[in-house]
Write a protein that holds these residues in place. Structure first.
Motif, PDB file in Angstrom:
ATOM      1  N   PHE A  97       0.740  -1.366  -0.258  1.00  0.00           N
ATOM      2  CA  PHE A  97      -0.125   0.027   0.202  1.00  0.00           C
ATOM      3  C   PHE A  97       0.981   1.406  -0.106  1.00  0.00           C
ATOM      4  N   ASP A  99       2.875   4.562  -1.485  1.00  0.00           N
ATOM      5  CA  ASP A  99       3.101   5.064  -2.661  1.00  0.00           C
ATOM      6  C   ASP A  99       4.565   4.673  -3.507  1.00  0.00           C
ATOM      7  N   LYS A 411      -1.329  -2.799  -6.465  1.00  0.00           N
ATOM      8  CA  LYS A 411      -0.319  -1.814  -6.394  1.00  0.00           C
ATOM      9  C   LYS A 411      -0.431  -1.179  -7.714  1.00  0.00           C
ATOM     10  N   ARG A 414      -3.419   1.103  -6.981  1.00  0.00           N
ATOM     11  CA  ARG A 414      -3.244   2.195  -6.214  1.00  0.00           C
ATOM     12  C   ARG A 414      -2.118   3.091  -6.648  1.00  0.00           C
ATOM     13  N   ASN A 415      -1.356   2.983  -7.551  1.00  0.00           N
ATOM     14  CA  ASN A 415      -0.224   3.812  -8.188  1.00  0.00           C
ATOM     15  C   ASN A 415      -0.716   4.424  -9.433  1.00  0.00           C
TER      16      ASN A 415
END
Length: 429
Positions: A97, A99, A411, A414-415
């Motif tokens: 999680f 960044d 991933k 999220r990014n």
């Protein structure tokens, strides 16, 4: 959707409750533990299935609850074990999680068979990785429908102000299959007082298809605009590797429809084998048949909602329209250059596509124009966008990814936004 996980959860409840069958171990603490663990698992199923929360954090929650309710946790040995587990979970959570915008680029670079990227600046291609590889579009394909909507709205074939009954849209709505997109759009329409007598303007239907990615709105618009007209956009924009557009929701129901034709007797493996043996043309024909039944309210082979196994969802995802990032570089460039539609249609199209300008004031400060359409399934995560800064510099950025593991999907998802901003900053700076 997560059948094996539910089996594990049931087994976990039974394992926790096993000591209750012995009078010696049937203590108040143990009864409380069984009740709390059972409740946490019921809550976990609810948030995964109804709220569409990814299963990993929910599983972690159940594990933590089980440890906290286990009396042995509060011994010295138990405390050590719990500490080790917490450290491991914390490390894994940080890896997943935290960044890391560069992760997206690494995934593209390391998986040329699974990911493609196109970047162009002022019409010149700057990045072209796997640009000619066809991949599933998911909801990115809705951009083509938006273009044809703008064409017909401009020519007067459809009236953007026409009021559409919500029940007409609901014919194509399948509960819990769109990540909450359609309900979220309806909530927004209600909050902005755009629903009057259970009707909304056609233009808002088109905007809901793009901004909220409502599949129900999409299939309604395919019916309203006509598939032939929509697919003519592909020819007009000279998209050399773009598959024909066909209904999204109806395609998801192909497996249910086919199984019903066999009296519901097919196992998941048999159904999978049968679907895979179909040509794309056969598959699309069945999807259109399902679409017609939904339109007429005659689809009695399912009841309100469905739960499609993941292996059958994979077939659906793969057989959605495919195209290349190079194709969508052309699409986004045409929108940015006001050449995607018939003359006069550009303002209609921009109003549909440039929802990021409405959503964030910071986008209005940074860009003169910003239009985007994402697309995702459990197996695909795509982004296609165009921007123009206040000096007139233009960038088109397209990323198609597929074939990732569960952790990779988290991933990348999220990014992705941070990576997109990073690429835009690099090329507009």
């Amino acid at each position: 959707m997560y059948l094996y996980l539910w089996i594990v959860f049931i087994g976990f409840i039974l394992f926790t409750a096993l000591p209750l069958f012995s009078a010696k171990h049937r203590t108040v603490w143990k009864v409380v533990q069984v009740v709390v663990v059972t409740f946490s698992i019921i809550l976990a199923v609810f948030v995964i299935e109804v709220l569409q929360i990814p299963p990993l954090p929910v599983i972690i929650f159940v594990v933590i609850v089980s440890f906290l309710t286990d009396r042995s946790t509060y011994t010295k040995t138990g405390a050590i074990i719990v500490s080790v587990i917490v450290i491991l979970i914390g490390g894994a959570a940080y890896y997943i999680f935290h960044d890391d915008p560069d992760y997206v680029q690494k995934y593209i670079d390391n998986n040329p068979d699974l990911a493609s990227m196109h970047v162009s600046v002022d019409g010149e291609s700057i990045v072209s990785e796997g640009a000619d590889m066809k991949r599933p579009l998911a909801s990115v394909v809705k951009t083509i429908i938006a273009i044809e909507y703008a064409n017909q709205a401009t020519k007067g074939t459809v009236d953007p102000g026409e009021l559409i009954a919500l029940e007409e849209l609901e014919k194509f709505y399948l509960a819990n299959t769109d990540g909450g997109a359609h309900p979220a759009w309806l909530d927004e329409m209600s909050a902005s007082n755009k629903i009057v007598n259970n009707e909304v303007p056609l233009h808002e239907v088109a905007k809901g298809m793009i901004m909220f990615s409502s599949n129900a709105n999409t299939d309604f618009l395919i019916e309203k605009l006509g598939a032939d007209s929509i697919n003519h956009v592909i020819e007009a924009l000279d998209l050399e590797n773009h598959d024909p557009v066909y209904p999204v929701v109806s395609a998801l129901l192909v497996s249910e429809f086919v199984n019903e034709q066999h009296d519901g007797s097919l196992s998941s493996d048999e159904l999978k084998e049968l679907l895979q043996s179909m040509s794309l043309e056969e598959y699309r024909e069945i999807a259109w048949e399902v679409h017609d039944e939904l339109k007429e309210g005659e689809a009695d082979f399912f009841h309100e909602s469905v739960s499609i196994p993941m292996d059958l969802q994979k077939i659906w995802s793969d057989r959605l329209p495919n195209a290349t990032v190079k194709d969508y570089g052309k699409v986004m460039r045409a929108i940015s250059d006001n050449t995607a539609t018939v003359p006069g249609g550009e303002e209609v199209l921009r109003d549909v596509m440039e929802w990021p300008m409405e959503l964030h004031a910071s986008n209005r400060e940074m860009y003169a124009h910003f239009g985007a359409k994402g697309g995702s399934t459990a197996f695909v995560l795509n982004q296609a966008l165009y921007v123009e800064d206040h000096k007139g510099k233009k960038v088109e950025l397209i990323i198609f990814t597929e074939g990732f593991s569960f952790i990779e999907q988290i991933k990348i998802s999220r990014n992705m936004n941070a990576f997109l901003i990073q690429v835009l900053d690099e090329n507009l700076g």
